[in-house]
Write a protein that holds these residues in place. Structure first.
Motif, mmCIF file in Angstrom:
data_model
loop_
_atom_site.group_PDB
_atom_site.id
_atom_site.type_symbol
_atom_site.label_atom_id
_atom_site.label_comp_id
_atom_site.label_asym_id
_atom_site.label_seq_id
_atom_site.Cartn_x
_atom_site.Cartn_y
_atom_site.Cartn_z
ATOM 1 N N GLY A 6 -3.700 -5.993 12.538
ATOM 2 C CA GLY A 6 -4.264 -5.435 11.400
ATOM 3 C C GLY A 6 -5.618 -5.131 11.982
ATOM 4 N N VAL A 7 -6.023 -3.766 11.411
ATOM 5 C CA VAL A 7 -7.670 -3.340 11.830
ATOM 6 C C VAL A 7 -8.160 -2.613 10.855
ATOM 7 N N ILE A 8 -9.422 -2.866 10.406
ATOM 8 C CA ILE A 8 -10.089 -2.144 9.478
ATOM 9 C C ILE A 8 -11.300 -1.723 9.819
ATOM 10 N N PHE A 9 -11.815 -0.286 9.736
ATOM 11 C CA PHE A 9 -12.835 0.241 10.382
ATOM 12 C C PHE A 9 -13.786 0.729 9.248
ATOM 13 N N PHE A 10 -14.914 0.070 9.335
ATOM 14 C CA PHE A 10 -15.921 0.397 8.285
ATOM 15 C C PHE A 10 -17.487 0.672 9.205
ATOM 16 N N PRO A 11 -17.772 2.016 9.396
ATOM 17 C CA PRO A 11 -18.874 2.318 9.969
ATOM 18 C C PRO A 11 -20.338 1.942 9.238
ATOM 19 N N ALA A 12 -20.134 2.048 7.787
ATOM 20 C CA ALA A 12 -21.075 1.845 6.844
ATOM 21 C C ALA A 12 -22.063 3.290 6.947
ATOM 22 N N ARG A 78 -21.155 -5.986 0.823
ATOM 23 C CA ARG A 78 -19.864 -6.459 0.448
ATOM 24 C C ARG A 78 -18.746 -5.968 0.813
ATOM 25 N N ILE A 79 -18.578 -4.559 1.413
ATOM 26 C CA ILE A 79 -17.438 -4.073 2.068
ATOM 27 C C ILE A 79 -17.220 -4.611 3.361
ATOM 28 N N ALA A 80 -18.211 -5.002 4.050
ATOM 29 C CA ALA A 80 -18.005 -5.602 5.383
ATOM 30 C C ALA A 80 -17.226 -7.006 5.295
ATOM 31 N N ALA A 81 -17.798 -7.935 4.384
ATOM 32 C CA ALA A 81 -17.466 -9.018 4.151
ATOM 33 C C ALA A 81 -16.081 -8.896 3.582
ATOM 34 N N GLY A 82 -15.859 -7.956 2.692
ATOM 35 C CA GLY A 82 -14.310 -7.609 1.954
ATOM 36 C C GLY A 82 -13.363 -7.280 2.864
ATOM 37 N N ALA A 83 -13.953 -6.706 3.911
ATOM 38 C CA ALA A 83 -12.863 -6.137 5.169
ATOM 39 C C ALA A 83 -12.264 -7.359 5.673
ATOM 40 N N ALA A 84 -13.154 -8.536 6.259
ATOM 41 C CA ALA A 84 -12.709 -9.735 6.648
ATOM 42 C C ALA A 84 -11.842 -10.409 5.681
ATOM 43 N N ILE A 85 -12.056 -10.343 4.498
ATOM 44 C CA ILE A 85 -11.510 -11.111 3.580
ATOM 45 C C ILE A 85 -9.982 -10.489 3.424
ATOM 46 N N ASP A 86 -9.892 -9.366 3.495
ATOM 47 C CA ASP A 86 -8.669 -8.421 3.126
ATOM 48 C C ASP A 86 -7.485 -8.663 4.459
ATOM 49 N N LEU A 87 -8.177 -8.797 5.592
ATOM 50 C CA LEU A 87 -7.291 -9.014 6.848
ATOM 51 C C LEU A 87 -6.950 -10.450 6.674
ATOM 52 N N GLY A 88 -7.770 -11.365 6.240
ATOM 53 C CA GLY A 88 -7.548 -12.962 6.079
ATOM 54 C C GLY A 88 -6.370 -13.062 4.928
ATOM 55 N N ASP A 89 -6.122 -12.227 4.140
ATOM 56 C CA ASP A 89 -5.400 -12.327 3.075
ATOM 57 C C ASP A 89 -3.952 -11.898 3.703
ATOM 58 N N ARG A 90 -4.131 -10.793 4.572
ATOM 59 C CA ARG A 90 -2.818 -10.426 5.275
ATOM 60 C C ARG A 90 -2.315 -11.350 6.216
ATOM 61 N N GLY A 94 1.398 -13.609 5.941
ATOM 62 C CA GLY A 94 2.275 -13.107 7.132
ATOM 63 C C GLY A 94 2.559 -11.676 7.286
ATOM 64 N N GLU A 95 1.852 -11.030 6.664
ATOM 65 C CA GLU A 95 2.346 -9.561 6.838
ATOM 66 C C GLU A 95 1.612 -9.063 8.314
ATOM 67 N N ILE A 96 0.470 -9.558 8.882
ATOM 68 C CA ILE A 96 -0.025 -9.072 10.022
ATOM 69 C C ILE A 96 -0.030 -10.537 10.924
ATOM 70 N N ALA A 97 0.199 -10.483 12.413
ATOM 71 C CA ALA A 97 -0.089 -11.600 13.323
ATOM 72 C C ALA A 97 -1.645 -11.994 13.219
ATOM 73 N N ASN A 98 -2.386 -11.169 13.319
ATOM 74 C CA ASN A 98 -3.721 -11.097 13.398
ATOM 75 C C ASN A 98 -4.490 -9.742 13.086
ATOM 76 N N GLY A 99 -5.906 -9.974 13.146
ATOM 77 C CA GLY A 99 -6.810 -8.851 12.687
ATOM 78 C C GLY A 99 -7.981 -8.538 13.359
ATOM 79 N N PHE A 100 -8.574 -7.424 13.125
ATOM 80 C CA PHE A 100 -9.895 -7.137 13.755
ATOM 81 C C PHE A 100 -10.725 -6.154 12.866
ATOM 82 N N ALA A 101 -11.888 -6.734 12.177
ATOM 83 C CA ALA A 101 -12.589 -6.289 11.347
ATOM 84 C C ALA A 101 -13.548 -5.425 11.854
ATOM 85 N N LEU A 102 -13.432 -4.398 12.163
ATOM 86 C CA LEU A 102 -14.502 -3.490 12.967
ATOM 87 C C LEU A 102 -15.463 -2.875 11.995
ATOM 88 N N VAL A 103 -16.404 -3.602 11.550
ATOM 89 C CA VAL A 103 -17.272 -3.352 10.551
ATOM 90 C C VAL A 103 -18.715 -3.669 10.887
#
Length: 451
Positions: A6-12, A78-90, A94-103
């Protein structure tokens, strides 16, 4: 099909310290363009998600924001930290194997107490994630491996007394770069000795030196610790083109590190070579997480002839690794009561400088040394702002694993501090019950938040 990355991209886009500051939105725009051009986000092994906001309570579970969360934290944080939380939830679902919060904004210089921005950081994204995972899922043991060129002094500060969070940071020697900390003798508090491992490296370390550290120190320590979850504070300013660091790591070096580390989650930290490093390093890390071939990701400026490590640098790497290997091997021989000096408390005084806002903080930290748990923490923090504003606060933190006796003593200390006229604000952070309290002396006002 196997689980995805999983990847979340947040350039702010709407947040920057200043239009020309190294930590600005362009940091991720070139990365976004590179990924789109390469079609990386179309790979079946990679799934992109939208970010979400961390709650104010998620932040209060980690930080004492002075005077409150609202005053110190913007939506971008809050969005940068929330992106990490969201991927942690996933990952946990077991929805994803791992993730990268590009924030961005980054976070690893944000300490337990927050009076303002320091090291480009207001709140600590990885720490918010870690405490969320522990509270929500009961994750017992977590390792954070910080690969930024700067010592992750904020992350260290937050978990310095926590035996269940292993913090490992390799970085350019603090005698040569901000924030001037992260030495081998910084090993954790009395109840968490050797849960902090700092690996200060000389300028000029190449991929070979970095992977010597990985193979001979970091990976063996992780094997011994057996974490349930691994977070990579994926700072990329060790890159050979970074304007703030003096290291010689390449995108290939970062990718192989990721492949070996196998983090459950990587969270972007520093990295300020906006065109020459970040697009390539981010791409290589994402491919490594997804189990894809990354060997073709090579920077245009890469010249193998320039990447020979000097014998002096190699020798110093070996010396630091040997020193820390010995410390780790003898960690169980440590007697935590030697630091309490017969008082039942471990105490240290910390001067802290906020380089962005020019705030000077003087902090006295006391930790109860307990037979049953890692104790509780009380902080007396005074901050002097350049505009003449002055705050003095008392902050008390009760860990997740705190025993009943320490919980009761901590609550009693909070009530006593409310009667001390010297404090402007008194805070209580009870992680064992997920309760956060603020007492404001002006107006005799108390706010309680229960998660």
């Amino acid at each position: 099909m196997s689980k995805k990355t999983g990847v979340i991209f947040f350039p702010a886009f709407d947040w920057a310290i200043s239009p020309t500051h190294p930590e600005r939105e362009e940091r991720l725009l070139y990365t976004r363009d590179q990924m789109f051009e390469e079609g990386i986000l179309d790979l079946p092994e990679i799934q992109q998600y939208a970010p979400r906001m961390a709650s104010k309570h998620d932040i209060a579970r980690v930080h004492f924001c002075v005077p409150n969360v609202e005053e110190q934290v913007l939506d971008a944080h809050r969005i940068a930290a929330g992106a990490a939380i969201d991927l942690g939830d996933r990952v946990m679902a077991g929805e994803i194997a791992n993730g990268f919060a590009l924030v961005r904004p980054p976070g690893h210089h944000a300490m337990r107490v927050v009076h303002g921005n320091r090291g480009f950081c207001n709140i600590n994204n990885e720490a918010v994630l870690v405490e969320y995972l522990r509270k929500t899922y009961g994750v017992k043991k977590i390792a954070i491996v910080d690969t930024d060129v700067h010592h992750g002094d904020g992350t260290q500060d937050i978990f310095y007394h926590d035996p269940d969070v292993l913090f490992i940071s390799f970085h350019q020697d603090g005698r040569t770069i901000y924030p001037g900390t992260g030495f081998t003798y910084e090993l954790g508090g009395p109840g968490a000795y050797a849960s902090t491992i700092n690996i200060p490296l000389p300028p000029g370390v190449t991929d070979s030196g970095l992977h010597y550290v990985m193979d001979h120190l970091i990976l063996p320590i992780l094997k011994d610790f057996q974490p349930d979850f691994v977070v990579n504070s994926a700072g990329q300013d060790n890159h050979f083109t970074d304007p703030l660091g003096r290291m010689k790591i390449t995108a290939q070096g970062y990718a192989r590190l990721t492949e070996k580390l196998k983090p459950n989650l990587a969270v972007l930290e520093g990295g300020y070579a906006i065109e020459t490093a970040l697009p390539y390093v981010n791409l290589a890390i994402l491919l490594a997480l997804a189990g894809k071939d990354y060997t073709s990701v090579v920077e245009p400026e890469y010249n193998p002839a320039k990447f020979k490590e000097s014998p002096k640098v190699t020798s110093e790497i070996g010396r630091v690794v040997e020193e820390l290997q010995e410390i780790w091997a003898k960690r169980h021989q440590f007697d935590k009561y030697t630091l309490a000096k017969g008082t039942g408390f471990y105490q240290r005084t910390k001067p802290i400088f906020y380089d962005t806002h020019y705030i000077e903080e003087k902090q006295i930290e006391k930790v109860r040394v307990c037979d049953q748990c890692s104790g509780f923490i009380s902080l007396d923090s005074q901050a002097y702002h350049p505009n003449g504003k002055h705050y003095r606060i008392c902050a008390i933190s009760i860990p997740f694993q705190s025993c009943k006796s320490c919980q009761a003593e901590a609550w009693e200390s909070y009530e006593q501090a409310k009667g001390d006229p010297h404090f402007d604000y008194i805070y209580l952070q009870d992680k064992s019950t997920d309760t956060f309290m603020i007492y404001q002396r002006l107006g005799n006002r108390e706010i309680r938040s229960d998660g």
